[in-house]
Motif scaffolding. Structure first.
Motif, PDB file in Angstrom:
ATOM      1  N   SER A  23       0.814  -1.221   0.000  1.00  0.00           N
ATOM      2  CA  SER A  23       0.000   0.000   0.000  1.00  0.00           C
ATOM      3  C   SER A  23       0.848   1.272   0.000  1.00  0.00           C
ATOM      4  O   SER A  23       0.440   2.270  -0.585  1.00  0.00           O
ATOM      5  N   ASP A  24       2.023   1.240   0.620  1.00  0.00           N
ATOM      6  CA  ASP A  24       2.878   2.432   0.615  1.00  0.00           C
ATOM      7  C   ASP A  24       3.347   2.787  -0.791  1.00  0.00           C
ATOM      8  O   ASP A  24       3.345   3.954  -1.183  1.00  0.00           O
ATOM      9  N   LYS A  27       0.262   4.027  -2.771  1.00  0.00           N
ATOM     10  CA  LYS A  27      -0.133   5.364  -2.336  1.00  0.00           C
ATOM     11  C   LYS A  27       0.827   6.425  -2.880  1.00  0.00           C
ATOM     12  O   LYS A  27       0.405   7.489  -3.298  1.00  0.00           O
ATOM     13  N   ASP A  40      -6.205  10.276   2.626  1.00  0.00           N
ATOM     14  CA  ASP A  40      -6.697   9.090   3.329  1.00  0.00           C
ATOM     15  C   ASP A  40      -7.331   8.130   2.320  1.00  0.00           C
ATOM     16  O   ASP A  40      -8.545   8.108   2.144  1.00  0.00           O
ATOM     17  N   SER A  42      -7.279   3.999   0.618  1.00  0.00           N
ATOM     18  CA  SER A  42      -6.934   2.616   0.919  1.00  0.00           C
ATOM     19  C   SER A  42      -7.098   1.767  -0.338  1.00  0.00           C
ATOM     20  O   SER A  42      -7.677   2.206  -1.340  1.00  0.00           O
ATOM     21  N   SER A  44      -7.778  -2.313  -1.994  1.00  0.00           N
ATOM     22  CA  SER A  44      -8.156  -3.722  -1.888  1.00  0.00           C
ATOM     23  C   SER A  44      -7.599  -4.404  -3.129  1.00  0.00           C
ATOM     24  O   SER A  44      -7.501  -3.786  -4.185  1.00  0.00           O
ATOM     25  N   SER A  57     -11.679   7.941   2.093  1.00  0.00           N
ATOM     26  CA  SER A  57     -12.038   7.789   3.504  1.00  0.00           C
ATOM     27  C   SER A  57     -13.531   7.524   3.718  1.00  0.00           C
ATOM     28  O   SER A  57     -13.929   7.001   4.757  1.00  0.00           O
ATOM     29  N   ASN A  59     -15.116   5.389   1.933  1.00  0.00           N
ATOM     30  CA  ASN A  59     -15.255   4.052   1.349  1.00  0.00           C
ATOM     31  C   ASN A  59     -15.866   4.090  -0.053  1.00  0.00           C
ATOM     32  O   ASN A  59     -16.497   3.138  -0.497  1.00  0.00           O
TER      33      ASN A  59
END
Length: 69
Positions: A23-24, A27, A40, A42, A44, A57, A59
């Motif tokens: 993820s880093d 991102k 923020d 994420s 999957s 953030s 979703n």
């Protein structure tokens, strides 16, 4: 491996050659190339399809990415 990024905002798309999938790394590429307004985010990922979603953030899906070798 090659990652193809697609973001909904501005219909932005690009590819990147990466050596490690985490993820880093994802991102960092989004922040540099994605023109996102919220840090923020994420991820999957599905190994079976070699594809993933990028969510904010709230979703909400803001894009996706695909891996190829």
């Amino acid at each position: 491996m090659i990652v193809k990024f697609n973001l909904v905002k501005d219909q932005r798309a690009w590819t990147a050659n990466i050596h490690q999938l985490n993820s880093d790394v994802l991102k960092r590429h989004i922040l540099i190339n994605g023109n996102v307004d919220n840090l923020d985010i994420s991820f999957s990922y599905c190994e079976k399809t070699a594809a993933g979603n990028i969510t904010n953030s709230s979703n909400k899906v803001i894009g996706n990415f695909y891996i190829s070798y």
